[in-house]
Design an enzyme around this catalytic site. Structure first.
Site, PDB file in Angstrom:
ATOM      1  N   ARG A 262       0.813  -1.123  -0.181  1.00  0.00           N
ATOM      2  CA  ARG A 262       0.219   0.106   0.285  1.00  0.00           C
ATOM      3  C   ARG A 262       0.731   1.481   0.104  1.00  0.00           C
ATOM      4  O   ARG A 262       2.166   1.762   0.959  1.00  0.00           O
ATOM      5  CB  ARG A 262      -0.816   0.093   0.966  1.00  0.00           C
ATOM      6  CG  ARG A 262      -1.537  -1.062   1.759  1.00  0.00           C
ATOM      7  CD  ARG A 262      -2.578  -0.963   2.274  1.00  0.00           C
ATOM      8  NE  ARG A 262      -3.835  -2.316   2.560  1.00  0.00           N
ATOM      9  CZ  ARG A 262      -4.735  -2.704   3.630  1.00  0.00           C
ATOM     10  NH1 ARG A 262      -4.534  -1.656   4.812  1.00  0.00           N
ATOM     11  NH2 ARG A 262      -5.230  -3.317   3.627  1.00  0.00           N
ATOM     12  N   ARG A 277       2.719   0.976  10.587  1.00  0.00           N
ATOM     13  CA  ARG A 277       2.104   1.735   8.797  1.00  0.00           C
ATOM     14  C   ARG A 277       3.292   1.399   8.151  1.00  0.00           C
ATOM     15  O   ARG A 277       3.958   1.891   8.168  1.00  0.00           O
ATOM     16  CB  ARG A 277       1.662   2.881   9.343  1.00  0.00           C
ATOM     17  CG  ARG A 277       0.962   3.617   8.309  1.00  0.00           C
ATOM     18  CD  ARG A 277       0.295   4.236   8.456  1.00  0.00           C
ATOM     19  NE  ARG A 277      -0.340   4.988   9.236  1.00  0.00           N
ATOM     20  CZ  ARG A 277      -1.968   4.278   9.415  1.00  0.00           C
ATOM     21  NH1 ARG A 277      -2.700   4.431   8.103  1.00  0.00           N
ATOM     22  NH2 ARG A 277      -3.021   5.195  10.058  1.00  0.00           N
ATOM     23  N   GLU A 349      -6.036  -0.773  15.933  1.00  0.00           N
ATOM     24  CA  GLU A 349      -6.579  -1.728  14.481  1.00  0.00           C
ATOM     25  C   GLU A 349      -5.172  -2.760  14.791  1.00  0.00           C
ATOM     26  O   GLU A 349      -4.314  -3.235  13.707  1.00  0.00           O
ATOM     27  CB  GLU A 349      -7.197  -1.283  13.552  1.00  0.00           C
ATOM     28  CG  GLU A 349      -8.006  -1.635  13.015  1.00  0.00           C
ATOM     29  CD  GLU A 349      -7.536  -1.537  10.931  1.00  0.00           C
ATOM     30  OE1 GLU A 349      -7.622  -2.870  10.317  1.00  0.00           O
ATOM     31  OE2 GLU A 349      -7.088  -0.160  10.892  1.00  0.00           O
ATOM     32  N   SER A 352     -10.042  -6.287   9.937  1.00  0.00           N
ATOM     33  CA  SER A 352     -11.665  -5.713  10.123  1.00  0.00           C
ATOM     34  C   SER A 352     -11.880  -6.402   9.468  1.00  0.00           C
ATOM     35  O   SER A 352     -11.303  -7.068   8.001  1.00  0.00           O
ATOM     36  CB  SER A 352     -10.847  -4.305   8.755  1.00  0.00           C
ATOM     37  OG  SER A 352     -10.443  -3.081   9.897  1.00  0.00           O
ATOM     38  N   ARG A 391       1.342  -6.362  12.582  1.00  0.00           N
ATOM     39  CA  ARG A 391       0.864  -6.326  13.588  1.00  0.00           C
ATOM     40  C   ARG A 391       0.371  -7.108  15.576  1.00  0.00           C
ATOM     41  O   ARG A 391       0.280  -6.412  16.131  1.00  0.00           O
ATOM     42  CB  ARG A 391      -0.399  -5.540  13.098  1.00  0.00           C
ATOM     43  CG  ARG A 391      -0.416  -3.935  12.822  1.00  0.00           C
ATOM     44  CD  ARG A 391      -1.612  -3.178  11.848  1.00  0.00           C
ATOM     45  NE  ARG A 391      -1.496  -1.962  11.246  1.00  0.00           N
ATOM     46  CZ  ARG A 391      -2.296  -0.942  11.804  1.00  0.00           C
ATOM     47  NH1 ARG A 391      -2.863  -0.552  11.808  1.00  0.00           N
ATOM     48  NH2 ARG A 391      -1.713   0.418  10.867  1.00  0.00           N
TER      49      ARG A 391
END
Length: 430
Positions: A262, A277, A349, A352, A391
């Protein structure tokens, strides 16, 4: 993709649903373009009918020897043929404009999604585990003594630039162990089928899973046109594109461990420290293809699959339902699972789990044949992280850290680490 018939039947309801997301109504623009397109199609059909009638009359005029009428009708046929071609081209252009407009409108939220504008309005639905009382100030993952030397941002930066990391030694092995544990759990306990999927995909796969056209800037495209997947949701979901499945084959449940890429175009300045990130990361993804009547229950099932991974690892977490203003573009309803990170003293987070309804299925024409026959219907598609591996590594390291710089590791990982359950302060497993 939205059903144009549903917008025609209830434009006010369509706009009201968009308003819940904080977006302006779009029904008037959609229906104006749709009306122009339909009018052009009708005019084209009328011109085609006139051409066909004139073509039949040409033969009769030739047979009667009426040269003047024959030439007039021949000219009329040529005129109508050109008119039909022009109108069909205009109708095709309007159809493309309408498809592009519909492709840029987000999915409509489910009725039970709470209204709100941003993450502050998300609603906590459950919490598991109690954050540990360390007795000392816990550090962030990259500051822990046994970790710091094996989490090399400097070398990765020299090779690739910012937001890359090179994991070494025991930390690299723990990262790999986490991914293997997740996949094995999903396959052996949760009934998912493991898939080794491509990470290079075509435009059609990105479009069908709602990543294009709106989010092209958030992904990486190669010089020869392939896209690097932002998540294996793309190849797993698109695997049923253009298919008509048998109802009895549903649900289809898949999982894959892949690299993900990403650009993080919209996150400048966020989480620049550590590996929270990154531009390149690994994720174990879950995707389900379901009957519409079963999709809500399937989302809850997928949520429990993801939560179960954290519970097995002993990581405290909370689960929230995202409000209308914080949901992703293609989601109808999303639950976020947030792991406790003691180094930041907050929940972050880590997964999801979303249902898109038939939003993606319409874009990629994925359908099923109802039991007992009948017209094929669109399937529902769901996706969820099970989990983000990097993560999860952060959560394991921060929650297991000791004051001397060592890390106590979850017992569940021992089979993948040669029976070892501790990362010592020197960065070795023992």
């Amino acid at each position: 993709m939205h059903d144009i018939r549903a917008i025609r039947e209830n434009p006010a309801g369509f706009d009201a649903a968009l308003a819940r997301r904080g977006d302006a109504g779009m029904s008037s623009q959609v229906l104006e373009l749709d009306s122009a397109r339909r009018a052009k199609i009708q005019a084209s059909e009328e011109a085609q009918a006139a051409q066909n009638a004139a073509s039949k009359a040409v033969g009769a005029a030739k047979a009667s020897g009426d040269e003047a009428e024959f030439e007039r009708l021949r000219a009329l046929v040529a005129e109508k043929k050109a008119e039909v071609g022009t109108m069909q081209g205009e109708a095709k252009a309007l159809d493309a404009q309408l498809a592009d407009m519909l492709a840029r409108i987000p999915n409509l939220p489910a009725e039970d999604v709470p209204e709100g504008t941003d993450e502050a309005d998300n609603v906590e639905v459950t919490r598991w585990g109690t954050p540990r009382d360390f007795g000392f100030a816990p550090k962030e993952h990259f500051e822990i003594g046994g970790v710091a030397g094996a989490m090399d941002f400097g070398t990765a930066g020299k090779i690739s630039g910012a937001r890359f990391v090179m994991l070494k030694g025991a930390v690299a092995r723990i990262h790999r162990a986490l991914a293997q544990f997740m996949v094995d759990t999903h396959v052996d306990q949760n009934g998912l089928t493991e898939v080794n999927s491509p990470v290079l995909v075509r435009d059609e796969a990105m479009y069908g899973t709602d990543k294009l056209p709106k989010f092209g800037d958030d992904s990486y495209q190669t010089t020869n046109g392939w896209w690097l997947v932002p998540t294996s949701e793309v190849p797993l979901t698109y695997s049923v594109a253009e298919d008509i499945l048998e109802a009895g084959s549903l649900p289809i449940r898949m999982t894959a461990h892949t690299l993900c890429f990403r650009s993080e175009a919209g996150s400048a300045g966020k989480d620049t420290s550590g590996m929270l990130r990154q531009h390149q990361f690994e994720k174990v993804e879950m995707v389900s293809i379901t009957h519409p009547d079963e999709s809500d229950a399937e989302q809850k099932r997928m949520l429990r699959c993801a939560e179960g991974i954290l519970e097995a690892l002993g990581i405290p977490y909370r689960t929230v339902i995202l409000c209308t203003g914080d949901m992703g573009f293609g989601a109808r309803r999303t639950f976020d699972i947030e792991a406790w990170l003691p180094g930041q003293n907050t929940y972050r987070e880590i997964s999801s789990v979303s249902t898109t309804g038939d939003f993606q299925a319409r874009r990629m024409n994925a359908r099923f044949r109802p039991e007992g026959g009948g017209k094929p219907e669109f399937v529902h598609t769901l996706n969820g992280s099970g989990l983000a591996v990097g993560r999860c590594l952060i959560a394991v390291l921060e929650n297991g850290q000791q004051e001397d710089g060592s890390v106590e590791l979850p017992e569940e990982l021992a089979p993948y680490l040669g029976g070892k359950t501790r990362l010592n302060a020197a960065g070795a497993l023992e």
